[in-house]
Structures are given as C-alpha cells and as structure tokens.
Design a protein around this motif. Structure first.
Motif, PDB file in Angstrom:
ATOM      1  N   ILE A 278       0.837  -1.195   0.000  1.00  0.00           N
ATOM      2  CA  ILE A 278       0.000   0.000   0.000  1.00  0.00           C
ATOM      3  C   ILE A 278       0.875   1.250   0.000  1.00  0.00           C
ATOM      4  O   ILE A 278       2.080   1.181   0.251  1.00  0.00           O
ATOM      5  N   ILE A 279       0.254   2.366  -0.302  1.00  0.00           N
ATOM      6  CA  ILE A 279       0.933   3.647  -0.079  1.00  0.00           C
ATOM      7  C   ILE A 279       0.902   3.897   1.425  1.00  0.00           C
ATOM      8  O   ILE A 279      -0.185   4.029   2.002  1.00  0.00           O
ATOM      9  N   PRO A 280       2.039   3.940   2.081  1.00  0.00           N
ATOM     10  CA  PRO A 280       2.025   4.063   3.549  1.00  0.00           C
ATOM     11  C   PRO A 280       1.454   5.398   3.991  1.00  0.00           C
ATOM     12  O   PRO A 280       1.741   6.448   3.387  1.00  0.00           O
ATOM     13  N   PRO A 281       0.637   5.401   5.020  1.00  0.00           N
ATOM     14  CA  PRO A 281       0.063   6.663   5.519  1.00  0.00           C
ATOM     15  C   PRO A 281       1.114   7.702   5.881  1.00  0.00           C
ATOM     16  O   PRO A 281       0.852   8.907   5.809  1.00  0.00           O
ATOM     17  N   CYS A 282       2.326   7.210   6.269  1.00  0.00           N
ATOM     18  CA  CYS A 282       3.353   8.156   6.702  1.00  0.00           C
ATOM     19  C   CYS A 282       3.844   9.056   5.572  1.00  0.00           C
ATOM     20  O   CYS A 282       4.532  10.058   5.817  1.00  0.00           O
ATOM     21  N   ILE A 283       3.486   8.724   4.315  1.00  0.00           N
ATOM     22  CA  ILE A 283       3.858   9.592   3.201  1.00  0.00           C
ATOM     23  C   ILE A 283       3.281  10.993   3.418  1.00  0.00           C
ATOM     24  O   ILE A 283       3.867  11.999   3.010  1.00  0.00           O
ATOM     25  N   SER A 284       2.149  11.048   4.099  1.00  0.00           N
ATOM     26  CA  SER A 284       1.516  12.350   4.342  1.00  0.00           C
ATOM     27  C   SER A 284       2.339  13.222   5.287  1.00  0.00           C
ATOM     28  O   SER A 284       2.037  14.409   5.458  1.00  0.00           O
ATOM     29  N   ASN A 285       3.372  12.640   5.925  1.00  0.00           N
ATOM     30  CA  ASN A 285       4.254  13.433   6.791  1.00  0.00           C
ATOM     31  C   ASN A 285       5.315  14.182   6.002  1.00  0.00           C
ATOM     32  O   ASN A 285       6.019  15.035   6.563  1.00  0.00           O
ATOM     33  N   LEU A 286       5.459  13.852   4.710  1.00  0.00           N
ATOM     34  CA  LEU A 286       6.451  14.534   3.879  1.00  0.00           C
ATOM     35  C   LEU A 286       5.821  15.825   3.363  1.00  0.00           C
ATOM     36  O   LEU A 286       5.459  15.953   2.190  1.00  0.00           O
ATOM     37  N   THR A 287       5.698  16.770   4.230  1.00  0.00           N
ATOM     38  CA  THR A 287       4.884  17.960   3.959  1.00  0.00           C
ATOM     39  C   THR A 287       5.478  18.888   2.908  1.00  0.00           C
ATOM     40  O   THR A 287       4.802  19.825   2.470  1.00  0.00           O
ATOM     41  N   SER A 288       6.722  18.649   2.516  1.00  0.00           N
ATOM     42  CA  SER A 288       7.329  19.489   1.476  1.00  0.00           C
ATOM     43  C   SER A 288       7.117  18.924   0.075  1.00  0.00           C
ATOM     44  O   SER A 288       7.533  19.543  -0.910  1.00  0.00           O
ATOM     45  N   LEU A 289       6.488  17.755  -0.008  1.00  0.00           N
ATOM     46  CA  LEU A 289       6.346  17.099  -1.310  1.00  0.00           C
ATOM     47  C   LEU A 289       5.625  17.992  -2.306  1.00  0.00           C
ATOM     48  O   LEU A 289       4.547  18.513  -2.043  1.00  0.00           O
ATOM     49  N   ARG A 290       6.251  18.138  -3.454  1.00  0.00           N
ATOM     50  CA  ARG A 290       5.679  18.892  -4.558  1.00  0.00           C
ATOM     51  C   ARG A 290       5.291  17.953  -5.709  1.00  0.00           C
ATOM     52  O   ARG A 290       4.289  18.151  -6.376  1.00  0.00           O
ATOM     53  N   LEU A 291       6.111  16.909  -5.918  1.00  0.00           N
ATOM     54  CA  LEU A 291       5.875  15.938  -6.987  1.00  0.00           C
ATOM     55  C   LEU A 291       5.884  14.535  -6.411  1.00  0.00           C
ATOM     56  O   LEU A 291       6.805  14.159  -5.684  1.00  0.00           O
ATOM     57  N   LEU A 292       4.851  13.744  -6.757  1.00  0.00           N
ATOM     58  CA  LEU A 292       4.739  12.365  -6.296  1.00  0.00           C
ATOM     59  C   LEU A 292       4.345  11.498  -7.487  1.00  0.00           C
ATOM     60  O   LEU A 292       3.258  11.651  -8.036  1.00  0.00           O
ATOM     61  N   ASP A 293       5.255  10.593  -7.901  1.00  0.00           N
ATOM     62  CA  ASP A 293       4.973   9.730  -9.049  1.00  0.00           C
ATOM     63  C   ASP A 293       5.232   8.278  -8.656  1.00  0.00           C
ATOM     64  O   ASP A 293       6.374   7.846  -8.554  1.00  0.00           O
ATOM     65  N   PHE A 294       4.134   7.533  -8.409  1.00  0.00           N
ATOM     66  CA  PHE A 294       4.211   6.106  -8.099  1.00  0.00           C
ATOM     67  C   PHE A 294       3.623   5.271  -9.248  1.00  0.00           C
ATOM     68  O   PHE A 294       3.300   4.101  -9.057  1.00  0.00           O
ATOM     69  N   SER A 295       3.478   5.830 -10.413  1.00  0.00           N
ATOM     70  CA  SER A 295       2.785   5.156 -11.509  1.00  0.00           C
ATOM     71  C   SER A 295       3.522   3.910 -11.990  1.00  0.00           C
ATOM     72  O   SER A 295       4.741   3.784 -11.840  1.00  0.00           O
ATOM     73  N   GLU A 296       2.742   2.978 -12.554  1.00  0.00           N
ATOM     74  CA  GLU A 296       3.265   1.750 -13.170  1.00  0.00           C
ATOM     75  C   GLU A 296       4.087   0.918 -12.184  1.00  0.00           C
ATOM     76  O   GLU A 296       5.243   0.588 -12.432  1.00  0.00           O
ATOM     77  N   ASN A 297       3.478   0.594 -11.051  1.00  0.00           N
ATOM     78  CA  ASN A 297       4.057  -0.338 -10.101  1.00  0.00           C
ATOM     79  C   ASN A 297       3.015  -1.412  -9.788  1.00  0.00           C
ATOM     80  O   ASN A 297       2.107  -1.641 -10.597  1.00  0.00           O
ATOM     81  N   GLN A 298       3.141  -2.047  -8.658  1.00  0.00           N
ATOM     82  CA  GLN A 298       2.189  -3.082  -8.257  1.00  0.00           C
ATOM     83  C   GLN A 298       1.578  -2.744  -6.902  1.00  0.00           C
ATOM     84  O   GLN A 298       1.319  -3.609  -6.078  1.00  0.00           O
ATOM     85  N   LEU A 299       1.370  -1.464  -6.672  1.00  0.00           N
ATOM     86  CA  LEU A 299       0.766  -1.007  -5.424  1.00  0.00           C
ATOM     87  C   LEU A 299      -0.731  -1.286  -5.440  1.00  0.00           C
ATOM     88  O   LEU A 299      -1.352  -1.349  -6.502  1.00  0.00           O
ATOM     89  N   TYR A 300      -1.308  -1.438  -4.255  1.00  0.00           N
ATOM     90  CA  TYR A 300      -2.729  -1.774  -4.178  1.00  0.00           C
ATOM     91  C   TYR A 300      -3.350  -1.081  -2.959  1.00  0.00           C
ATOM     92  O   TYR A 300      -2.723  -0.284  -2.276  1.00  0.00           O
TER      93      TYR A 300
END
Length: 785
Positions: free
Chosen positions: A237-259
């Motif tokens: 999964i996309i870990p909830p803690c990603i939301s702690n990276l408050t400086s994120l401007r670009l997020l690209d997780f495309s074309e993987n096997q996440l669910y």
C-alpha cells in the motif's frame, strides 16, 4: 608617510586592472586545459564544430559550453553534453585545472569509463555532476563516495544494475546530496537503509528500474520535494506516513504493483503537492472526490490517476475541483467516470494543456463556451455515449489543439469546417462515431501539420479529395468503413511520408493508382472490400518497406505479378478477387511472411515446392481455387503453421504422412515423429484426396478444427483422434470410410450426425436415450460397439 598616497594609488590601479581589464580574458592555464580537453574528447568531430580556438589571447570565458565567474574569470561551469565525439574513455584528471569548477555536465555521450573519478574530490567547489545517458556500469560507483561536496548527482539512463545496497559507503559519504537521479537503469531489490541516510535529499528519482518491496522506508526522508518511483515493481500500500512529507511537490508512483486505497491524506495533508501520478497500479479508489479542495492551499498542476477504480461522477468531480484553476494536465481515464462531459473543466482551467478522459461512461455533448484555451491534447475516446453534434466553432475554441481523439462515441452530424483553424493539429481521430457528410475541403488546405487523419467507421460519403494527399507530413490516413465513392485520385502526391493507408470497406471503384507504389515509407496498405478492378500495379514492386498488404474482395484480375518482390511483407491478403495463373515464386522473397491468404480466386497449378522455405508462415489459406496435383510434402517444412486451409480445390492423392511431423508453432526442435503442438485448424475438405486418415494426426494436441469432408478417403476413423481434447469442429462426411466411429467420449461426445453425413452407421446420441439409424446408399457402413 609621504609614500602612502602613491601606495594607495598603485593598489587601486592593480584592483582596477583585475576587476576590469581581467574581465576581458580567462586564465591562460584554463584556456590551455580546455584545448587539451577538446582534443582528448575528440570534439573536432562535432557538427557543427566547437568554436574553441587556440589563438593566443582568445577569451575562453566567451567560448560556448563554458561559463566563468564574473569576478575571478575562472571556469565554474562546463556543459559538455551531446558531444557525440568518438569518445568512450575520459580521464578525470583533465578537469583538475579548473579548481573553481562547480557544475560539470557530461550527459548524453558515449562514455563508458571516467578514469580516476575520485580525483574530482579535489574540486571542492564541485556540487553538480550530470552523467546521464552514457554507458557507465557499476565500476563507477565506488569512486562516487569520494565526491562529498556534491549536492546534485545524475546517473540516469546508464547501464547500472544489481542492488542499491551493494555500496552503502557511497551513500553514507554523500551527506550533502540534495538531488539524486538513478532512473532508467536496471537496479533490483529493495530500497536499502543506507540510501535512507541521505537526510538532505530533496529530489529522488528511481524510475524505470526493477526495484521491489515496500516504499514505507522513504518516509524517513523528511525533506523530499520530488519523489519519482514510476515504472518499477514496488508492492504493498501507499504508507500513511507519506503524508508526513509535507514538502512534497511531486509524487509519481505510476506503473508499479501497489494496491489498496489511495490515502485521503495525500490531499488533506500535503498542501504543497502540485504533481500527482498514480496510474498503472491496482488501487481501489480512495481519493476524497466528494469533498471540495476549497479548504486547502493545494493547487494541482498535474493529476494523473488512470485505471484506479475511482467510479466517480462528474458531479463529484465538480465539487473536488471547484476552486482549482491552475491545472495543466489531467488524466482520469479508465475509472468509470460517469455523468455529463465536464465542459467546465476546460472553461475553469484556462492553462489546461492535456485532458484525458478515455474509456469512461461519459454522456451528453461537448459544448464549450468561447474561452481562451491552451488545450493541446484532448482524448475523450471510447466513452460510447458522448452524443450530439460538435459545436460549429469548436476549431476556434480549441484552436491550439495538437492531438484530438473523440473516437468510439456516438457523435453525429457533419464534420465542422472550423477544425481548419487548428493550425497545429497533428492527430485527428473521429473514428467509430456517426458522422455524416463529406470531409471539408479546407481541412486539407489549412491543417498543414497533420500526421494522422482517422475517420474510419462513420457514415461519411462523397469522393476523396486529391488535396488530402498533398499534406506533406501525413503518415496515417484511415478512412475505412464509410460510404466513399469514386476513384482514388490519380495524380502526383505530396504525402510521400505516408506509412498507413486504409480505404477499405467503402464503395470505391476504378483502378488502383500507380502512385501508391511510389510511397517509400508505406508499411500498411488496406484497400479491401471495395470495387477496384484491373491489375495489381507494376509500381507495387517498389514498396520495399510494406509489411501489410490487403487488396481482398475487389474485382482485381490477371495474375499475381511475378515482380511483386516485397522483402518486408508479413501479411498478404489477396482473397476474394479474380486472380488467375499460378502462385508466383516472387512471394518467396517475402521471407518474413506470416499470413498468406489467396482463397476464393481462380488460381491454378500445383502448390510450389518452394512453399516450404517460407519458414515464418503461420496462416496459409488457399481455399476455393483451381489448384491441383498432390498435396506437397514440402508443406511439412512449415514448422510454425497454425492454420492450413486447402479446401475446395482439386488436390488428389493421400494426406501426406509427414503432416504429423510439422511442429506447428512449437519453439525448439521436434524430438520425435508426431510431436505436434500448436496447429489449431486443418481444412482439406472438398478435394479428391484418397487413402486413409493418418493415425498420427492424433498428435495435433492443440487442434480445434479438423475438416476432411468431401474427399475419397477410405479406411477407419482412427480411434486415437479422441485424444485431441481441444477439438471443437470435426467433419469426415462424404468420404468412403468404414469401420467404427470413435468412442463417444471427451470432445467426441459433442459431435452429432453432422460430422458423419453420407456414412452408414448406427449413431448413439450423447444422452444415450435412443438409437437413431441413418441409412445412405452407395457408402460403406460404420458400426458402433
């Protein structure tokens, strides 16, 4: 003290010289070093060549690809990308004279070795190193640990592989690194803990590798602004803690096997996000599209979440994007987006450049108000329920469009002439709609940049304008499945770049014009299902790049030209014409031929022995001709054949026993007689074949259809045929067979009397409820146990 004014004057003069006169030239030692670098990297071969010259006094700070400090006049930046000289080896010592060098770009060359890379550690000011698009392998990695001053390192698009954890000391030494690009290599394994020690990282790109495992560890990189993990094999999964990276401007997780679900916190917590790309995973919804973004500072520029099972309505979409006004790119394709087409998205986001809504369930019509739109790409194809007419001024409203795809909908009416205002249009696809009328004349006059025009499967009529063939850049023209009439214009054309030309299934007539044979780049030519007559043009012999030829179901006559030597051809469809004569040996020149369909013509003669040399042939259809002689044993050399139809000819003699030696698509050598694997259809019906049905046909284990009816075969039906479990069609009717029918088991339990017509036998129904007797005179008698 009386000398003080003189001393001050002298100092002032010296400072004036260095600050002003010194600005007119670079350091001589660096000028010489640059010339040595030019010679070493074979830069004289550049086209156009570098203007670096060896005249004494030449100011190297004015040379291209060189930047100097305004104060010290020392070289601080070398931009040596795209040199493409004859260089594979570079000695890092060549850069040591530039002791104030900050920025070094060697990208997009052919360098495979940078000897002594660790020496660059002496350049304590060096903070930017770009080695992208070269041929570096893992041998470069150990030296990187010495470059502790770097804050930007780009190793993308090289030949690096293996685990990222193999050299932990490299990452642990680079504590100042802020930007790291490792994309488009062949790294594998997970994200190592050593990489997570780079606490200063602001941008990390690991895209286009083979990395696996979880991405949760990345939450430790608190300063990340740009994170690109696309085109890998990350799971979980996309870990909830990603939301702690408050400086994120670009997020690209495309074309993987996440669910799992996309965390709502991506929107609620990350107020700096501008670019989100999550497509090509196995997500099951999750984003809070029913809540507006008005309470957040978030102003998205790019949102790409195709195929994420969102199942949302355009009403929800309106709530979500109510206060969004800076979108540049939006892709919601393959999400079961339903409701009326969101015209407001274009009207509210005047900077929107790309809008992709394909394969959804949108309804309503496309009706945009007259706004200043920068839209370049619009794809609302494969919705099926977008209806109505296009607004007459659509070409004015969307005048900047480069790509327009509205195919597979239910749009009706005539084609708007205003599309001629789209001066930059490159691709136009209106196929599979309900458009009627003619192609507007002004399209061909104004759409000078057009490369692809696809209007197939509509109700268009009229003639095909000769001006269409004067579009200089046109490479794809598909007008099939319409009601066009008349001839193909017969004149010199300007579309010499045409690669795909499809006018099939219309009402065109006349002769096929000879100029088609003069299209040097033509790869696909489909003119089938029209009323063309005459001969196959002589000029077709010049189509050396042609891969797909379909002239089927016309009224073409004469022989298949002996000059038709097409070396790139893979598919030849000439069926349903009035072609006569023998099969020419010229076909042998098409050594890559996979499909040869000559059925329903007036061809005569034998099957040529050279057929066996067409080693890539998979489909051979000769049905419905006047071919005769025995079935050539040379056909047994066609090791990849999967469909063979020789029916409705005048072949005689036995079925060649070697048929069961053909590998029929099997990769690798056949180890024994009868090792047959992939043939799916065999039709020898309506000939004059004699002898028995070979028992070894039972080795054709993938056979789905076998028809040997209407011959003069004798003997028994081999009981071994019941071993062919995939058989769905079986017909031995109208032969002189005798003995027993095969046991009613497996697939043979599904065959009724239609498989055995004109043969006398007692037949047991598969329900075994009663016995039905079929009596036919002048035939042998088949008995059942």
């Amino acid at each position: 003290m009386e000398y003080m004014p003189f001393t001050l004057c002298l100092v002032s003069m010296i400072l004036f010289y260095y600050n002003h006169m010194g600005c007119s030239g670079c350091l001589e030692v660096e000028r010489i070093a640059l010339l040595e670098l030019k010679a070493s990297m074979n830069m004289p071969n550049l086209n156009p060549p570098l203007t670096w010259d060896d005249e004494e006094g030449s100011d190297c700070c004015a040379w291209e690809r060189v930047k100097c400090s305004n104060t010290t006049r020392q070289v601080i930046q070398l931009s040596l990308s795209n040199i493409h000289g004859d260089v594979q080896y570079v000695n890092a010592a060549l850069f040591l004279p530039f002791d104030k060098l900050q920025h070094l770009d060697l990208s997009n060359n052919s360098i495979s070795e940078l000897q002594g890379l660790d020496r660059l550690s002496r350049l304590t000011k060096l903070h930017f190193l770009k080695l992208e698009k070269n041929y570096f392998n893992n041998s470069i990695l150990p030296s990187l640990g010495a470059l502790i001053s770097l804050n930007t390192l780009d190793l993308g698009r090289n030949m690096l592989d293996g685990s990222l954890s193999q050299l932990p000391q490299v990452w642990s030494n680079m504590s100042k690194l802020k930007i790291l690009y490792l994309g488009e290599n062949n790294f594998s394994g997970g994200i190592p803990p050593s990489l997570l020690t780079l606490s200063s990282l602001e941008a990390l790109s690991l895209d286009h590798n083979n990395l696996t495992g979880s991405i949760s560890g990345l939450c430790e990189l608190k300063n990340l602004r740009d994170l690109d993990l696309s085109e890998n094999k990350f799971e979980g999964i996309i870990p909830p803690c990603i939301s702690n990276l408050t400086s994120l401007r670009l997020l690209d997780f495309s074309e993987n096997q996440l669910y799992g679900k996309i965390p709502t916190s991506l929107i609620s917590n990350l107020n700096s996000l501008e670019f989100i790309s999550l497509g090509g995973n196995q997500f099951d919804g999750g984003l809070p599209f029913t809540s507006p973004l008005s309470d957040h500072k978030l102003q998205l520029k790019l949102l790409s979440i195709p195929n994420c099972n969102l199942n949302l309505s355009t009403t929800d979409l309106l709530k979500f994007f109510h206060n969004q006004h800076d979108l540049r790119y939006l892709d919601l394709s393959h999400n079961n987006l339903h409701g009326r087409f969101p015209n407001w998205l274009v009207e509210n986001n005047t900077r929107l450049e790309t809008l992709l809504l394909r394969n959804s369930s949108l309804t309503g019509s496309i009706q945009l108000s007259l706004v200043v739109s920068l839209l370049l790409d619009l794809d609302a194809s494969d919705n099926h329920h977008i209806v109505g007419k296009l607004q007459p001024d659509i070409g004015v409203v969307l005048s900047k469009l480069v790509f327009l795809n509205l195919s597979k909908n239910s749009i009706e009416g005539t084609l708007p002439t205003s599309l001629g205002n789209m001066k930059d249009l490159v691709v136009l696809d209106f196929s599979s709609n309900k458009f009627s009328g003619e192609i507007p004349d002004n399209w061909a006059l104004n759409l000078k940049q057009l490369k692809g025009l696809i209007l197939s499967n509509n109700n268009l009529h009229g003639g095909i304008s000769s001006s269409l063939f004067n579009l200089t850049f046109l490479d794809t023209l598909r007008l099939s499945d319409n009601q066009f009439t008349g001839n193909i214009p017969n004149h010199n054309v300007g579309s010499f770049g045409l690669c795909i030309f499809d006018l099939s299934q219309n009402q065109l007539s006349g002769e096929i014009p000879s100029w088609i044979g003069m299209l040097p780049n033509l790869r696909t030519l489909i003119l089938g299902n029209n009323s063309f007559h005459g001969l196959i043009p002589l000029e077709f012999c010049y189509l050396l790049n042609l891969e797909f030829l379909d002239l089927s179901y016309n009224h073409l006559s004469g022989s298949i030209p002996s000059y038709l030597r097409l070396p790139a051809l893979k598919y030849m469809h000439l069926q349903g014409n009035k072609l006569s004569g023998s099969i020419p040996e010229a076909i042998l020149q098409s050594s890559d031929l996979m499909t040869l369909d000559l059925k329903h013509n007036n061809l005569s003669g034998n099957i040529p022995d050279w057929f066996g040399l067409l080693s890539n042939l998979r489909v051979l259809l000769l049905k419905g001709n006047h071919l005769n002689g025995s079935v050539s044993s040379q056909l047994c050399q066609l090791e990849k054949i999967s469909i063979l139809d020789l029916s409705y000819n005048k072949f005689f003699g036995p079925i060649p026993p070697c048929f069961t030696n053909i590998s029929f698509g099997k990769i690798g050598p056949v180890e024994r007689v009868g090792a047959l694997t992939m043939i799916k259809a065999l039709n020898l019906s309506h000939n004059y074949l004699t002898g028995s049905i070979p028992r070894t046909l039972s080795n054709l284990t993938q056979l789905e259809s076998m028809d040997v009816s209407y011959n003069k075969l004798t003997g028994e039906i081999p009981s071994e045929l019941t071993d062919i479990n995939n058989l769905a069609v079986f017909n031995v009717s109208y032969n002189n067979l005798s003995g027993k029918i095969p046991d009613m088991k497996a697939q043979f339990n599904t065959f009724d009397e239609s498989s055995y017509r004109a043969l006398c036998f007692h037949f047991v129904q598969k329900l075994f409820t009663r016995l039905i007797t079929h009596d036919v005179t002048n035939c042998s008698c088949l008995l059942i146990n």
